[in-house]
Design a protein around this motif. Structure first.
Motif, PDB file in Angstrom:
ATOM      1  N   TRP A  55      32.829  31.371  42.724  1.00  0.00           N
ATOM      2  CA  TRP A  55      31.684  30.655  42.162  1.00  0.00           C
ATOM      3  C   TRP A  55      31.342  31.187  40.770  1.00  0.00           C
ATOM      4  O   TRP A  55      31.036  30.405  39.866  1.00  0.00           O
ATOM      5  N   ARG A  58      33.252  29.543  38.090  1.00  0.00           N
ATOM      6  CA  ARG A  58      33.153  28.087  37.978  1.00  0.00           C
ATOM      7  C   ARG A  58      31.793  27.571  37.509  1.00  0.00           C
ATOM      8  O   ARG A  58      31.671  26.418  37.128  1.00  0.00           O
ATOM      9  N   ALA A 114      33.817  30.747  50.053  1.00  0.00           N
ATOM     10  CA  ALA A 114      33.291  29.947  48.941  1.00  0.00           C
ATOM     11  C   ALA A 114      32.470  28.766  49.469  1.00  0.00           C
ATOM     12  O   ALA A 114      31.414  28.436  48.915  1.00  0.00           O
ATOM     13  N   GLY A 118      28.534  28.027  48.943  1.00  0.00           N
ATOM     14  CA  GLY A 118      28.129  26.730  48.407  1.00  0.00           C
ATOM     15  C   GLY A 118      26.854  26.213  49.045  1.00  0.00           C
ATOM     16  O   GLY A 118      26.004  25.622  48.371  1.00  0.00           O
ATOM     17  N   ALA A 154      30.582  21.947  41.200  1.00  0.00           N
ATOM     18  CA  ALA A 154      30.156  22.945  40.221  1.00  0.00           C
ATOM     19  C   ALA A 154      29.007  22.411  39.367  1.00  0.00           C
ATOM     20  O   ALA A 154      28.041  23.123  39.090  1.00  0.00           O
ATOM     21  N   VAL A 157      25.743  22.520  41.325  1.00  0.00           N
ATOM     22  CA  VAL A 157      25.194  23.882  41.389  1.00  0.00           C
ATOM     23  C   VAL A 157      24.582  24.259  40.042  1.00  0.00           C
ATOM     24  O   VAL A 157      23.474  24.803  39.989  1.00  0.00           O
TER      25      VAL A 157
END
Length: 176
Positions: A55, A58, A114, A118, A154, A157
């Protein structure tokens, strides 16, 4: 006050003559740091760190870091014999479990880590069955070894952490 008026007059004169004044771009905001505690993740501690690093590579508006001594973590990670699952208390806060049942069935451990991070970053499960979708979870085949969020995930987020977005408390479970 006099200095402000003088600066405004100079800028106005420059504008009239067609000269553009250059101003500094606003500084980018520092990413929000979320601390995670993997001390109860047992044999999966390094996989948890790998999931955080995925993460971190990204997204730019949030950063996952191991909790320093004396600090309360935002995220706690555990290991157990069930399915991987996450429980959020708010955006960036909660706990997740690295369930051995999915590991024993052959699911790729960095993808699990991951994926569960998330959820804490505000993403729901999306059972698309596509390996390219990190949040497709166990709907993607066991052979899927892609641990990376796609561009949409991505971006979501980054958007979640660009503002004071609020995500209600939720529970997410990895299912077969």
């Amino acid at each position: 006050m006099l200095l402000r008026r003088f600066a405004a007059a100079v800028l106005a004169a420059l504008a009239v003559t067609g000269v553009q004044a250059v101003t500094a771009a606003p500084a980018a905001a520092a990413p929000r740091v979320l601390y995670y505690d993997a001390s109860q993740a047992q044999e999966f501690k390094s996989v948890v760190a790998q999931g955080a690093q995925i993460w971190n590579s990204r997204v730019t508006n949030v950063r996952l870091e191991p909790v320093p001594a004396g600090r309360t973590p935002n995220i706690r990670v555990y290991a157990d014999n069930g399915w991987p699952r996450a429980q959020t208390t708010s955006l960036g806060n909660g706990r997740w479990y690295m369930g051995r049942q999915a590991v024993n069935q052959g699911y790729y451990q960095p993808r699990i880590a991951a994926h569960e991070f998330g959820h804490l970053l505000g993403l729901p499960d999306r059972r698309t069955g596509l390996c390219a979708d990190l949040m497709s979870g166990s709907s993607a085949p066991v052979s899927c070894t892609n641990p990376n969020p796609n561009a949409r995930e991505a971006s979501t987020v980054n958007s979640n952490f660009a503002t004071a977005a609020s995500v209600p408390a939720q529970a997410f479970a990895w299912s077969s």
